[in-house]
Design a protein around this motif. Structure first.
Motif, short mmCIF file in Angstrom:
data_model
loop_
_atom_site.label_atom_id
_atom_site.label_comp_id
_atom_site.label_asym_id
_atom_site.label_seq_id
_atom_site.Cartn_x
_atom_site.Cartn_y
_atom_site.Cartn_z
N UNK A 78 0.83 -1.21 0.00
CA UNK A 78 0.00 0.00 0.00
C UNK A 78 0.86 1.25 0.00
N UNK A 79 2.07 1.13 -0.55
CA UNK A 79 2.94 2.28 -0.70
C UNK A 79 3.56 2.75 0.59
N UNK A 80 3.88 4.04 0.61
CA UNK A 80 4.53 4.66 1.77
C UNK A 80 3.47 5.07 2.79
N UNK A 136 12.95 8.87 8.40
CA UNK A 136 12.52 7.50 8.67
C UNK A 136 11.48 6.93 7.71
N UNK A 137 10.91 7.72 6.83
CA UNK A 137 9.87 7.19 5.94
C UNK A 137 10.42 6.11 5.02
N UNK A 138 11.65 6.30 4.52
CA UNK A 138 12.25 5.31 3.62
C UNK A 138 12.66 4.06 4.38
N UNK A 139 13.18 4.25 5.60
CA UNK A 139 13.54 3.10 6.44
C UNK A 139 12.30 2.25 6.72
N UNK A 140 11.18 2.90 6.98
CA UNK A 140 9.97 2.17 7.33
C UNK A 140 9.45 1.36 6.14
N UNK A 141 9.50 1.96 4.95
CA UNK A 141 9.08 1.24 3.74
C UNK A 141 9.99 0.03 3.51
N UNK A 194 -1.57 4.15 -1.00
CA UNK A 194 -2.19 4.19 -2.33
C UNK A 194 -3.70 4.03 -2.18
N UNK A 195 -4.08 3.08 -1.35
CA UNK A 195 -5.49 2.91 -1.02
C UNK A 195 -5.79 3.65 0.29
#
Length: 296
Positions: free
Chosen positions: A208-210, A219-224, A281-282
């Motif tokens: 479901x994306x980021x 931290x957003x990229x680490x979490x993904x 995304x959703x």
């Protein structure tokens, strides 16, 4: 010997909130030895200056499905996760794309001529492809001209020292992948650089994306990457092979300790949060109406 899988089509996504370097970025994309299937410039602002740059330079990009501008009015803060998700939702739902790869390059990243082709090659064998970047100083960034980049008269080169730094980082990434497989290292390592990476579209949609609760720095990229690893996603780390240059701008990183950021506190909860993020995304977080126009 098993046949080599075909290279997937590449859909380039360019998040940006300013027009500053966008002409340079589009000129470099236009020079790719493998044309992307589409290019989507995605913004958390509806600044018409950005649309004007796309209209002027997007026509040079030989993307079969066109060059698009996805945007909405500013919400008053940084929502990069939502901006990325808006682009992928457009690619999947509005353009009807079900397979291929999403290559995300920030609006201050200048790609080498074979960048898309390399992502397609490595992406045929891995769901995630992690390159990195070479930083360009302020003076050099100021001298770059989109027309000369498009014609090939002006080219950036990687110095021997920069190439060694990339090779050193690649060796570290490979060690971190090995430690992950042995369950001795953190799942969000090696480092996913959100300003330049590619991901299988199906994996992006499955996650479901980021996570749109990550707003602001950190931290957003680490979490993904962590959620992708939990799902067993395969990773390639051609750090020294896929080259892109990061053009100069003043840092937006806040002062103080990273551990004190609100995003750090959410990242600390990662083991208790779902692998498929709640708002992405959703079911995106509430936002102004999103517009999409094919400008080239």
């Amino acid at each position: 010997m098993a046949p080599t899988p075909p290279n997937p089509p590449i859909h380039v996504v360019i998040p940006t909130h300013v027009p500053r370097y966008l002409d340079l970025v589009l000129a470099a994309v236009a020079r790719q030895t493998l044309a992307p299937a589409s290019v989507t410039v995605t913004c958390d602002t509806d600044d018409p200056a950005i649309g004007a740059v796309i209209e002027r330079w997007g026509g040079n990009v030989g993307a079969e499905r066109g060059v698009w501008w996805v945007r909405r009015a500013s919400t008053g803060g940084e929502r990069l996760c939502q901006v990325r998700n808006n682009a992928v939702r457009h690619i999947h739902e509005s353009m009807g794309v079900d397979n291929g790869r999403v290559l995300i390059i920030d609006g201050d990243m200048l790609c080498a001529d074979d960048c898309v082709a390399q992502h397609a090659q490595f992406g045929s064998r891995a769901e995630l492809v992690y390159p990195y970047r070479v930083n360009v100083d302020e003076a050099t960034s100021a001298t770059l001209d989109a027309s000369r980049i498009l014609s090939g008269d002006r080219r950036l080169e990687v110095t021997a020292a920069e190439q060694e730094l990339l090779a050193k980082r690649e060796r570290r990434y490979r060690r971190q992948l090995l430690m992950r497989r042995l369950r001795l290292g953190p799942l969000h390592k090696p480092k996913l650089l959100g300003g330049h990476f590619s991901v299988d579209l199906a994996l992006y949609l499955r996650l479901n994306g980021f996570d749109e609760h990550y707003q602001g720095w950190g931290f957003k990229d680490d979490e993904f990457a962590y959620r992708a690893a939990r799902l067993g996603a395969t990773v390639a780390v051609p750090v020294s092979r896929i080259i892109s240059w990061h053009l100069y701008h003043p840092t937006r990183q806040p002062t103080g300790r990273m551990a004190d950021l609100p995003t750090a506190r959410r990242f600390a909860l990662r083991t208790s949060l779902p692998l498929v993020c709640e708002h992405g995304v959703r079911d995106p977080l509430p936002q102004p109406p999103v517009s999409a126009d094919r400008l080239a």
